[in-house]
Design a protein around this motif. Structure first.
Motif, PDB file in Angstrom:
ATOM      1  N   ASP A   4       1.184  -1.027   0.222  1.00 20.65           N
ATOM      2  CA  ASP A   4       0.206  -0.030   0.085  1.00 20.65           C
ATOM      3  C   ASP A   4       1.215   1.026  -0.087  1.00 20.65           C
ATOM      4  N   ARG A  17      -8.762   2.566   7.226  1.00 18.47           N
ATOM      5  CA  ARG A  17      -7.801   1.276   7.272  1.00 18.47           C
ATOM      6  C   ARG A  17      -6.634   1.468   6.505  1.00 18.47           C
ATOM      7  N   ARG A  19      -4.494  -1.659   4.655  1.00 17.00           N
ATOM      8  CA  ARG A  19      -3.504  -2.729   4.808  1.00 17.00           C
ATOM      9  C   ARG A  19      -2.190  -2.354   5.024  1.00 17.00           C
ATOM     10  N   SER A  21       1.590  -3.615   6.144  1.00 16.91           N
ATOM     11  CA  SER A  21       2.581  -4.135   5.143  1.00 16.91           C
ATOM     12  C   SER A  21       3.637  -3.721   5.403  1.00 16.91           C
ATOM     13  N   THR A  93       1.493   2.425   9.687  1.00 16.02           N
ATOM     14  CA  THR A  93       0.053   2.470   9.174  1.00 16.02           C
ATOM     15  C   THR A  93      -0.328   4.031   9.564  1.00 16.02           C
ATOM     16  N   GLU A 149      -2.009  -9.710   8.262  1.00 14.03           N
ATOM     17  CA  GLU A 149      -2.588  -8.248   6.950  1.00 14.03           C
ATOM     18  C   GLU A 149      -0.648  -8.385   5.685  1.00 14.03           C
ATOM     19  N   ASP A 150       0.560  -8.618   6.297  1.00 15.41           N
ATOM     20  CA  ASP A 150       1.301  -8.812   5.811  1.00 15.41           C
ATOM     21  C   ASP A 150       2.528 -10.677   5.772  1.00 15.41           C
TER      22      ASP A 150
END
Length: 422
Positions: A4, A17, A19, A21, A93, A149-150
């Motif tokens: 992202d 939100r 993701r 990573s 994030t 998520e990663d």
């Protein structure tokens, strides 16, 4: 690997939100976020509480008794900061969930700070342990989210989550067994040391699965910012000493000499620390990041202890304290010596050439440790002034030596020019 886009700049709004990573290790212009700066402010309270209690022990002539609780509580503060800092360098994030979980960790820091007096004075670690539990809930949730998520960093993230969760159970059991009398008081420190070693082992174990993508210049900046916080805490501690002295007497020569000398010492330490930026060294020698990162525990602890010593040194000019002049001077001189030695060792682990010549550091440290022996004849003010002169001398020697090199400590020309301008 697709990622992202990085979080928006401050003031550009927030996404609900993103993701989670791994961020790029070569991300340009990576700097501390406003949330990280806010997070650091909660540690101001915790460090101030630890420093104030240790200063009280020094003034009462019980520095030897207070050093172990001081080191224990400061480890809890430092390790909590460390865990968040390295995670944020890899997985920040800056979305709503990330911010809220960071707020949870900040709440834990405040609870920990509230429990410091009981921990230091009465070996009551309930407040500190409960605050740590709150922080671990927030951090564990962050690592679980990263693992979900990663996919590329899943094994590493789940290892971190498992390690910190299991060790938190260990801290709770230590508290429980101490409360019910199963764990004798003589075993508390050894058990604490064992849990600390396990805590320190979690990152190397987790990163064996796959290294996290922490950003070297971002990490170097974050450590620099925490160093500034601790230097500021030393100024605050000295200010408390000034307030205590002024309550009892008018401003005099020894008072002014210690106050000015203390400021000179702190300024010289700031100058030395930032003379060689560590970002490039961490980029080129990532495998030495553990030695560099863990070594800062001693650097940070010595700065906090230095603040406590300066507080007592200033305070004793206004009224009598139980500590002897030599003990007061050693309360300043020992942390100062530890800082100088560890600063040299820590920088040497990531740079091509050491920050200063080892003979210069050794000579200055030797002089600092010998001077308090004459404190009863020279006076505390004269010894502290001599400490300041030594720090100025070492700073001048280091700057002069560095200016004579074409390349500074293995860094690029840009970093060298920045160091020269300092």
């Amino acid at each position: 690997m697709d990622r992202d886009p990085p979080p928006p700049a401050a003031g550009a709004g927030i996404r609900l939100r993103v993701r989670m990573s791994a961020r790029r290790i070569d991300e340009p212009h990576r700097a501390a976020s406003p949330l990280e700066l806010l997070f650091d402010l909660t540690f101001v309270i915790a460090v101030a509480a630890v420093t104030a209690r240790f200063a009280h022990d020094i003034a009462e002539g019980r520095a030897a008794d207070g050093i172990v609780p001081f080191l224990q509580v400061f480890f809890a503060v430092w390790w909590a900061w460390m865990n968040f800092t390295w995670f944020a360098s890899s997985y920040d994030t800056d979305d709503v969930a990330y911010r809220l979980l960071t707020m949870v960790q900040m709440a834990g820091v405040l609870v920990l700070a509230a429990g410091v007096p009981a921990a230091v004075d009465h070996d009551d670690y309930r407040g500190v342990t409960f605050g740590y539990l709150i922080m671990r809930i927030g951090l564990g949730a962050q690592w679980l989210r990263a693992g979900i998520e990663d996919p590329a960093g899943r094994r590493t993230a789940f290892r971190y989550a498992a390690g910190i969760s299991l060790l938190q159970v260990g801290w709770l059991l230590r508290l429980l067994f101490a409360e019910i009398g199963v764990l004798p008081s003589s075993a508390l420190v050894p058990v604490f040391a064992g849990l600390v070693l396990l805590e320190l082992a979690v990152p190397p174990w987790a990163e064996r699965a796959a290294p996290t993508a922490w950003h070297p210049h971002h990490i170097a900046e974050r450590y620099g910012l925490f160093t500034i916080i601790l230097l500021g805490e030393s100024v605050l501690a000295a200010t408390r000493g000034v307030e205590g002295a002024l309550e009892e007497t008018e401003v005099g020569g020894p008072f002014l000499l210690i106050a000015v000398s203390g400021l000179v010492v702190l300024f010289a330490l700031w100058w030395l620390y930032f003379l060689a930026p560590a970002g490039d060294g961490l980029r080129d020698r990532r495998h030495r990041s553990y030695l560099w990162g863990y070594g800062h525990y001693g650097i940070f602890t010595s700065l906090a202890a230095l603040g406590a010593g300066l507080e007592v040194a200033v305070e004793q000019t206004g009224h009598g304290v139980a500590a002897s002049p030599a003990a007061i001077c050693y309360a300043v001189g020992i942390p100062l010596s530890v800082f100088l030695c560890l600063l040299w060792l820590v920088h040497a682990s990531v740079v091509a050439e050491p920050l200063a010549h080892p003979a210069a550091v050794a000579g200055c440290v030797t002089a600092i440790l010998l001077l308090p022996l004459g404190a009863s004849r020279l006076g505390v003010a004269a010894v502290i002034a001599a400490f300041a002169a030594i720090c100025v001398l070492l700073t001048g020697i280091t700057i002069a030596a560095r200016r004579g090199r074409n390349r500074y400590l293995g860094y690029g020309r840009g970093s060298a020019e920045m160091g020269e301008h300092t």
